[in-house]
Motif scaffolding. Sequence first.
Motif, PDB file in Angstrom:
ATOM      1  N   LEU A 159      63.529  66.993  14.685  1.00 49.94           N
ATOM      2  CA  LEU A 159      62.122  67.035  14.276  1.00 49.94           C
ATOM      3  C   LEU A 159      61.258  67.640  15.378  1.00 49.94           C
ATOM      4  CD1 LEU A 159      59.804  66.417  12.400  1.00 49.94           C
ATOM      5  CD2 LEU A 159      59.866  64.023  13.145  1.00 49.94           C
ATOM      6  N   LEU A 160      61.478  67.212  16.613  1.00 49.70           N
ATOM      7  CA  LEU A 160      60.694  67.740  17.734  1.00 49.70           C
ATOM      8  C   LEU A 160      60.982  69.221  17.970  1.00 49.70           C
ATOM      9  CD1 LEU A 160      60.899  64.751  20.232  1.00 49.70           C
ATOM     10  CD2 LEU A 160      58.815  65.661  19.181  1.00 49.70           C
ATOM     11  N   ILE A 161      62.237  69.612  17.861  1.00 51.86           N
ATOM     12  CA  ILE A 161      62.589  71.017  18.048  1.00 51.86           C
ATOM     13  C   ILE A 161      61.934  71.870  16.967  1.00 51.86           C
ATOM     14  CG2 ILE A 161      64.497  72.669  17.948  1.00 51.86           C
ATOM     15  CD1 ILE A 161      66.236  70.552  19.328  1.00 51.86           C
ATOM     16  N   ARG A 162      61.958  71.374  15.743  1.00 56.42           N
ATOM     17  CA  ARG A 162      61.329  72.096  14.640  1.00 56.42           C
ATOM     18  C   ARG A 162      59.822  72.253  14.855  1.00 56.42           C
ATOM     19  NH1 ARG A 162      63.329  69.155  10.860  1.00 56.42           N
ATOM     20  NH2 ARG A 162      61.503  67.948  10.210  1.00 56.42           N
ATOM     21  N   ARG A 163      59.234  71.309  15.555  1.00 56.37           N
ATOM     22  CA  ARG A 163      57.798  71.356  15.844  1.00 56.37           C
ATOM     23  C   ARG A 163      57.483  72.163  17.106  1.00 56.37           C
ATOM     24  NH1 ARG A 163      55.696  65.245  15.602  1.00 56.37           N
ATOM     25  NH2 ARG A 163      53.709  66.310  15.937  1.00 56.37           N
ATOM     26  N   GLY A 164      58.513  72.766  17.687  1.00 53.42           N
ATOM     27  CA  GLY A 164      58.291  73.565  18.882  1.00 53.42           C
ATOM     28  C   GLY A 164      58.157  72.756  20.147  1.00 53.42           C
ATOM     29  N   GLN A 165      58.820  71.600  20.204  1.00 48.03           N
ATOM     30  CA  GLN A 165      58.756  70.736  21.381  1.00 48.03           C
ATOM     31  C   GLN A 165      60.165  70.455  21.919  1.00 48.03           C
ATOM     32  OE1 GLN A 165      56.147  67.985  18.826  1.00 48.03           O
ATOM     33  NE2 GLN A 165      55.472  67.478  20.900  1.00 48.03           N
ATOM     34  N   PRO A 166      60.910  71.519  22.271  1.00 44.04           N
ATOM     35  CA  PRO A 166      62.302  71.323  22.718  1.00 44.04           C
ATOM     36  C   PRO A 166      62.420  70.527  24.012  1.00 44.04           C
ATOM     37  CG  PRO A 166      61.602  73.570  23.131  1.00 44.04           C
ATOM     38  CD  PRO A 166      60.528  72.943  22.290  1.00 44.04           C
ATOM     39  N   ASP A 167      61.459  70.676  24.930  1.00 39.03           N
ATOM     40  CA  ASP A 167      61.542  69.943  26.198  1.00 39.03           C
ATOM     41  C   ASP A 167      61.435  68.440  25.972  1.00 39.03           C
ATOM     42  OD1 ASP A 167      61.801  72.305  27.544  1.00 39.03           O
ATOM     43  OD2 ASP A 167      59.687  72.451  28.114  1.00 39.03           O
ATOM     44  N   GLU A 168      60.506  68.035  25.106  1.00 43.25           N
ATOM     45  CA  GLU A 168      60.372  66.611  24.794  1.00 43.25           C
ATOM     46  C   GLU A 168      61.606  66.111  24.057  1.00 43.25           C
ATOM     47  OE1 GLU A 168      57.438  63.409  22.513  1.00 43.25           O
ATOM     48  OE2 GLU A 168      56.852  65.527  22.631  1.00 43.25           O
ATOM     49  N   ALA A 169      62.136  66.937  23.154  1.00 44.30           N
ATOM     50  CA  ALA A 169      63.351  66.566  22.416  1.00 44.30           C
ATOM     51  C   ALA A 169      64.503  66.319  23.386  1.00 44.30           C
ATOM     52  CB  ALA A 169      63.723  67.661  21.423  1.00 44.30           C
ATOM     53  N   TYR A 170      64.624  67.209  24.370  1.00 39.34           N
ATOM     54  CA  TYR A 170      65.694  67.099  25.364  1.00 39.34           C
ATOM     55  C   TYR A 170      65.545  65.834  26.200  1.00 39.34           C
ATOM     56  CZ  TYR A 170      68.173  68.133  29.739  1.00 39.34           C
ATOM     57  OH  TYR A 170      68.974  68.058  30.853  1.00 39.34           O
ATOM     58  N   ARG A 171      64.362  65.599  26.726  1.00 37.49           N
ATOM     59  CA  ARG A 171      64.142  64.463  27.628  1.00 37.49           C
ATOM     60  C   ARG A 171      64.250  63.121  26.910  1.00 37.49           C
ATOM     61  NH1 ARG A 171      65.105  65.776  32.755  1.00 37.49           N
ATOM     62  NH2 ARG A 171      64.263  67.843  33.175  1.00 37.49           N
ATOM     63  N   ARG A 172      63.649  63.030  25.731  1.00 31.63           N
ATOM     64  CA  ARG A 172      63.573  61.735  25.039  1.00 31.63           C
ATOM     65  C   ARG A 172      64.844  61.385  24.280  1.00 31.63           C
ATOM     66  NH1 ARG A 172      58.360  60.949  21.423  1.00 31.63           N
ATOM     67  NH2 ARG A 172      59.418  58.933  21.160  1.00 31.63           N
ATOM     68  N   PHE A 173      65.490  62.398  23.691  1.00 27.59           N
ATOM     69  CA  PHE A 173      66.584  62.078  22.782  1.00 27.59           C
ATOM     70  C   PHE A 173      67.886  62.818  23.079  1.00 27.59           C
ATOM     71  CE2 PHE A 173      62.550  61.574  20.441  1.00 27.59           C
ATOM     72  CZ  PHE A 173      62.624  60.209  20.197  1.00 27.59           C
ATOM     73  N   GLY A 174      67.807  64.047  23.556  1.00 31.15           N
ATOM     74  CA  GLY A 174      69.030  64.796  23.819  1.00 31.15           C
ATOM     75  C   GLY A 174      69.790  64.286  25.027  1.00 31.15           C
ATOM     76  N   LEU A 175      69.108  64.254  26.159  1.00 32.84           N
ATOM     77  CA  LEU A 175      69.746  63.841  27.412  1.00 32.84           C
ATOM     78  C   LEU A 175      70.322  62.423  27.351  1.00 32.84           C
ATOM     79  CD1 LEU A 175      70.384  64.474  30.382  1.00 32.84           C
ATOM     80  CD2 LEU A 175      68.070  63.722  30.962  1.00 32.84           C
ATOM     81  N   ASN A 181      83.915  62.652  25.214  1.00 33.16           N
ATOM     82  CA  ASN A 181      84.910  61.706  25.725  1.00 33.16           C
ATOM     83  C   ASN A 181      85.084  61.814  27.230  1.00 33.16           C
ATOM     84  OD1 ASN A 181      85.516  60.728  23.124  1.00 33.16           O
ATOM     85  ND2 ASN A 181      86.928  62.420  22.756  1.00 33.16           N
ATOM     86  N   THR A 182      84.549  62.881  27.815  1.00 31.31           N
ATOM     87  CA  THR A 182      84.611  63.073  29.264  1.00 31.31           C
ATOM     88  C   THR A 182      83.225  63.473  29.756  1.00 31.31           C
ATOM     89  OG1 THR A 182      85.144  65.437  29.122  1.00 31.31           O
ATOM     90  CG2 THR A 182      87.002  63.878  29.089  1.00 31.31           C
ATOM     91  N   TRP A 183      83.029  63.420  31.063  1.00 30.57           N
ATOM     92  CA  TRP A 183      81.759  63.845  31.647  1.00 30.57           C
ATOM     93  C   TRP A 183      81.522  65.325  31.355  1.00 30.57           C
ATOM     94  CZ3 TRP A 183      79.437  59.521  33.190  1.00 30.57           C
ATOM     95  CH2 TRP A 183      80.226  58.459  33.643  1.00 30.57           C
ATOM     96  N   LEU A 184      82.579  66.110  31.444  1.00 34.58           N
ATOM     97  CA  LEU A 184      82.470  67.537  31.165  1.00 34.58           C
ATOM     98  C   LEU A 184      82.068  67.774  29.713  1.00 34.58           C
ATOM     99  CD1 LEU A 184      82.841  70.498  32.012  1.00 34.58           C
ATOM    100  CD2 LEU A 184      85.280  70.273  31.401  1.00 34.58           C
ATOM    101  N   ALA A 185      82.654  67.009  28.799  1.00 38.36           N
ATOM    102  CA  ALA A 185      82.320  67.168  27.379  1.00 38.36           C
ATOM    103  C   ALA A 185      80.862  66.821  27.107  1.00 38.36           C
ATOM    104  CB  ALA A 185      83.244  66.289  26.534  1.00 38.36           C
ATOM    105  N   MET A 186      80.332  65.838  27.810  1.00 36.93           N
ATOM    106  CA  MET A 186      78.918  65.480  27.660  1.00 36.93           C
ATOM    107  C   MET A 186      78.034  66.642  28.080  1.00 36.93           C
ATOM    108  SD  MET A 186      79.087  61.574  29.107  1.00 36.93           S
ATOM    109  CE  MET A 186      77.304  61.358  29.131  1.00 36.93           C
ATOM    110  N   TRP A 187      78.382  67.276  29.189  1.00 38.02           N
ATOM    111  CA  TRP A 187      77.606  68.428  29.664  1.00 38.02           C
ATOM    112  C   TRP A 187      77.684  69.571  28.658  1.00 38.02           C
ATOM    113  CZ3 TRP A 187      79.606  73.291  31.372  1.00 38.02           C
ATOM    114  CH2 TRP A 187      78.640  74.133  31.924  1.00 38.02           C
ATOM    115  N   ARG A 188      78.879  69.846  28.172  1.00 36.83           N
ATOM    116  CA  ARG A 188      79.047  70.938  27.203  1.00 36.83           C
ATOM    117  C   ARG A 188      78.286  70.657  25.910  1.00 36.83           C
ATOM    118  NH1 ARG A 188      85.530  71.992  28.281  1.00 36.83           N
ATOM    119  NH2 ARG A 188      85.256  73.661  29.829  1.00 36.83           N
ATOM    120  N   ASP A 189      78.243  69.409  25.504  1.00 36.91           N
ATOM    121  CA  ASP A 189      77.511  69.025  24.293  1.00 36.91           C
ATOM    122  C   ASP A 189      76.036  69.407  24.425  1.00 36.91           C
ATOM    123  OD1 ASP A 189      76.828  67.559  21.814  1.00 36.91           O
ATOM    124  OD2 ASP A 189      75.983  66.063  23.177  1.00 36.91           O
ATOM    125  N   LEU A 190      75.439  69.083  25.564  1.00 36.39           N
ATOM    126  CA  LEU A 190      74.025  69.389  25.766  1.00 36.39           C
ATOM    127  C   LEU A 190      73.782  70.886  25.947  1.00 36.39           C
ATOM    128  CD1 LEU A 190      72.515  66.590  28.029  1.00 36.39           C
ATOM    129  CD2 LEU A 190      72.021  67.088  25.646  1.00 36.39           C
TER     130      LEU A 190
END
Length: 339
Positions: A159-175, A181-190
């Motif tokens: 919803l936030l990305i669709r509204r043009g707020q990717p930074d807030e989306a990343y900080r609040r919900f993405g990160l 299953n691994t630390w590397l996979a978490m990084w690749r996911d993001l």
Amino acid sequence: MRRTLGDLVPVLIAAPAHEGVRAQWLERIRTAIAEDGVDYLAPLADGFGEISVYPALINDHADRDLAMVFAAWADHARFIHIPTATLTLSCLLEAGRYDELLALMEVKRSRLWFDEKFAAEALIRQGREDEALARAAALMEDDRQNWGRQEIARFCEALLIRRGQPDEAYRRFGLPTAMGNTWLAMWRDLVKRYPDTDPRGILEDLIALHGRKGKWFAAAKTAGYLDIALDCAQDSEAAPATLTRAARDFAVKEPAFATSVALCAIRHLIAGRGYDAGPHDIDEATEHLIAASRRVGSMDLVHEELRRIVEGGRNADPLAMRLRERIVLLEGKADGEAG
């Protein structure tokens, strides 16, 4: 099974069936959902309104159990499970009967995402995006909301990305909800979900959020951020065996990095941090250390550092004793080569 059913829903929606045939399908699906008992057919219930296609069918199935669901949810003294409640919500949503849907949700005592997602979507379809976001985000703050947290985060994020707020989306919900299953996979996911965000910054954010820096060594190394990897290698949670393998793999292409990592592995081994470690681990780490340090011409510095490490170790420890033996052997070779 859930994934298979999820793939089936779009097929059923798009199928070229006239109203009479689709009505028969819906009756069979409805009966199966009512008799399911363990929500195996949840994807079909979620998409029931869309599968219905025809307005008359959508409204018919919305009305069938609406009064019963309302009465059951309004009775806070008892818990009454209505198997067709989800398909009722789905039909109310697709029929555009948003006020009825939201009124139904208001009488429900417990708020769980598998019901609340219909209310959130109803708000969005009315242009009430701020309310939808607040409603969904409030569930994330409820410690009792264990089920569906990833799905809620993805809803808010999208919803936030669709509204043009990717930074807030990343900080609040993405990160906070990076998956893997691994630390590397978490990084690749993001990195995959936020292609316009600096990958290095994402890795640094993940380390800062989750801590346990030593555990992130392999992720940083594989991602190519060797300075971050070296910083992680010095942390007490870095696994000596992982560091030794990295020293071996990078001895030729990045010998300075391999040298530093091998020294970290030896320090951790002497400090007693290796899992089931023995003298052979000292031998292996030392072997890769010497191979790498020779390529960068730092043998003298390496010898000095090894002496400092062993002097700070426990005298009677087998690993420290083995390191002393290796130092004597190395110095003897050095004297022989000099002579």
